[in-house]
Design an enzyme around this catalytic site. Sequence first.
Site, PDB file in Angstrom:
ATOM      1  N   SER A 191       0.858  -1.201   0.000  1.00 28.14           N
ATOM      2  CA  SER A 191       0.000   0.000   0.000  1.00 28.14           C
ATOM      3  C   SER A 191       0.881   1.234   0.000  1.00 28.14           C
ATOM      4  CB  SER A 191      -0.868   0.019   1.258  1.00 28.14           C
ATOM      5  OG  SER A 191      -1.553   1.263   1.352  1.00 28.14           O
ATOM      6  N   TYR A 242      -2.248  -0.596  10.136  1.00 25.07           N
ATOM      7  CA  TYR A 242      -2.267  -0.979   8.723  1.00 25.07           C
ATOM      8  C   TYR A 242      -0.970  -0.541   8.041  1.00 25.07           C
ATOM      9  CZ  TYR A 242      -3.908  -1.083   3.847  1.00 25.07           C
ATOM     10  OH  TYR A 242      -4.046  -1.329   2.501  1.00 25.07           O
TER      11      TYR A 242
HETATM   12  P1  NAP Z   1     -10.948  -6.201  -0.300  1.00 26.82           P
HETATM   13  O1  NAP Z   1     -11.966  -5.608  -1.194  1.00 26.82           O
HETATM   14  O2  NAP Z   1     -11.239  -6.202   1.168  1.00 26.82           O
HETATM   15  O3  NAP Z   1     -10.590  -7.690  -0.783  1.00 26.82           O
HETATM   16  C1  NAP Z   1      -9.619  -8.422  -0.078  1.00 26.82           C
HETATM   17  C2  NAP Z   1      -9.883  -9.900  -0.246  1.00 26.82           C
HETATM   18  O4  NAP Z   1      -8.878 -10.601   0.521  1.00 26.82           O
HETATM   19  C3  NAP Z   1     -11.245 -10.327   0.307  1.00 26.82           C
HETATM   20  O5  NAP Z   1     -11.836 -11.283  -0.528  1.00 26.82           O
HETATM   21  C4  NAP Z   1     -10.867 -10.891   1.655  1.00 26.82           C
HETATM   22  O6  NAP Z   1     -11.777 -11.826   2.165  1.00 26.82           O
HETATM   23  C5  NAP Z   1      -9.548 -11.551   1.343  1.00 26.82           C
HETATM   24  N1  NAP Z   1      -8.828 -11.825   2.582  1.00 26.82           N
HETATM   25  C6  NAP Z   1      -8.720 -11.028   3.663  1.00 26.82           C
HETATM   26  N2  NAP Z   1      -8.043 -11.651   4.626  1.00 26.82           N
HETATM   27  C7  NAP Z   1      -7.726 -12.886   4.149  1.00 26.82           C
HETATM   28  C8  NAP Z   1      -7.051 -13.993   4.716  1.00 26.82           C
HETATM   29  N3  NAP Z   1      -6.587 -13.974   5.961  1.00 26.82           N
HETATM   30  N4  NAP Z   1      -6.881 -15.077   3.943  1.00 26.82           N
HETATM   31  C9  NAP Z   1      -7.362 -15.132   2.683  1.00 26.82           C
HETATM   32  N5  NAP Z   1      -8.043 -14.124   2.106  1.00 26.82           N
HETATM   33  C10 NAP Z   1      -8.218 -13.001   2.850  1.00 26.82           C
HETATM   34  O7  NAP Z   1      -9.563  -5.436  -0.466  1.00 26.82           O
HETATM   35  P2  NAP Z   1      -8.885  -4.755  -1.769  1.00 26.82           P
HETATM   36  O8  NAP Z   1      -9.193  -3.309  -1.695  1.00 26.82           O
HETATM   37  O9  NAP Z   1      -9.137  -5.536  -2.988  1.00 26.82           O
HETATM   38  O10 NAP Z   1      -7.366  -4.895  -1.319  1.00 26.82           O
HETATM   39  C11 NAP Z   1      -6.488  -5.873  -1.853  1.00 26.82           C
HETATM   40  C12 NAP Z   1      -5.082  -5.548  -1.342  1.00 26.82           C
HETATM   41  O11 NAP Z   1      -4.732  -4.221  -1.759  1.00 26.82           O
HETATM   42  C13 NAP Z   1      -4.997  -5.549   0.191  1.00 26.82           C
HETATM   43  O12 NAP Z   1      -3.754  -6.098   0.585  1.00 26.82           O
HETATM   44  C14 NAP Z   1      -5.077  -4.075   0.533  1.00 26.82           C
HETATM   45  O13 NAP Z   1      -4.458  -3.792   1.766  1.00 26.82           O
HETATM   46  C15 NAP Z   1      -4.353  -3.457  -0.646  1.00 26.82           C
HETATM   47  N6  NAP Z   1      -4.685  -2.057  -0.871  1.00 26.82           N
HETATM   48  C16 NAP Z   1      -5.971  -1.670  -1.172  1.00 26.82           C
HETATM   49  C17 NAP Z   1      -6.241  -0.309  -1.381  1.00 26.82           C
HETATM   50  C18 NAP Z   1      -7.626   0.193  -1.723  1.00 26.82           C
HETATM   51  O14 NAP Z   1      -7.850   1.427  -1.726  1.00 26.82           O
HETATM   52  N7  NAP Z   1      -8.581  -0.674  -2.039  1.00 26.82           N
HETATM   53  C19 NAP Z   1      -5.207   0.634  -1.290  1.00 26.82           C
HETATM   54  C20 NAP Z   1      -3.916   0.195  -0.986  1.00 26.82           C
HETATM   55  C21 NAP Z   1      -3.670  -1.146  -0.779  1.00 26.82           C
HETATM   56  P3  NAP Z   1     -12.858 -11.308   3.241  1.00 26.82           P
HETATM   57  O15 NAP Z   1     -13.867 -10.539   2.436  1.00 26.82           O
HETATM   58  O16 NAP Z   1     -13.379 -12.570   3.842  1.00 26.82           O
HETATM   59  O17 NAP Z   1     -12.112 -10.432   4.225  1.00 26.82           O
END
Ligand code: NAP
Length: 250
Positions: free
Chosen positions: A134, A147
């Site tokens: 991130s 985080y």
């Molecule tokens: P998201 O919409 O919350 O999707 C994350 C996915 O990962 C969900 O399906 C979640 O399942 C799964 N997950 C969470 N914990 C897990 C575990 N322990 N084992 C296996 N699967 C797990 O998040 P996203 O926005 O796509 O983010 C993806 C990555 O990008 C993350 O690492 C996040 O920190 C990073 N990121 C996102 C943003 C943003 O603005 N969206 C910005 C910077 C970085 P559940 O639904 O069951 O939790």
Amino acid sequence: MAGIALVTGAGQGIGRAVAVAFAAEGTRVAAVDRDAKGIKRLAAEHEGICAYVADVSRVAQVEAVVAAVEAQLGPIGILANVAGILRTGPVLSFSDQDWADTFAVNAGGVFHLSRAVGARMANRRSGVIVTVSSNAAGIPRAGMAAYAASKAAATMFTKSLGLELAPYGIRCNVVAPGSTDTPMQRALWSEDGPAAVIAGDPAGYRTGIPLGRLAEPEDIADAVLFLASDRARHITMHDLYVDGGATLRG
Ligand code: NAP
């Protein structure tokens, strides 16, 4: 691209976009998530994607799923660590459980997967690892200390792994997204939607997004696929910010 791509957090958001993008270019994908629903739908909708349920914070589940993927689909050539969680709140009232959970998934999950898959890649002297961290790993944000710290750990872990695995020809890189339109991001919005995120908040020391838009998950997937591809064959230990300029890194 060679071999199987194992993508964690593939049930929704960025992980789903990464899995779809690999499948679209003909790479078979092991889509891993702790929630079966999203990955089963993904596998039903896209040829070449298989669903595997595992919680990346649980080492035994990770060891088992990596062994199952290699036995059933073949050698993992690409690991994309995308699974992550966001727990927000001021440090002074942040709970022990939220701290532990944040590190168990965001840092521990990356370690568990990278060790299990990296050992197999090292034996084959081939493979590539991309960790989605991130931009919060590189800039202080109020209410996001756990985080940000967990993502900084994931980033430096991945770079250090890149140094250890370089003699095997294995590249390890980081993609650092800014605000990206996913369920995780939407949970942060006020009723005005993303406007406040894009505009920034000087009182909260947030600059906003110079390019004037959020990222789509596909924007982040493009960066992951580039770093996983042979076009990036001389790039390792790199941290690629995909945040529309939000952290003013140029
Ligand atoms: P998201 O919409 O919350 O999707 C994350 C996915 O990962 C969900 O399906 C979640 O399942 C799964 N997950 C969470 N914990 C897990 C575990 N322990 N084992 C296996 N699967 C797990 O998040 P996203 O926005 O796509 O983010 C993806 C990555 O990008 C993350 O690492 C996040 O920190 C990073 N990121 C996102 C943003 C943003 O603005 N969206 C910005 C910077 C970085 P559940 O639904 O069951 O939790």
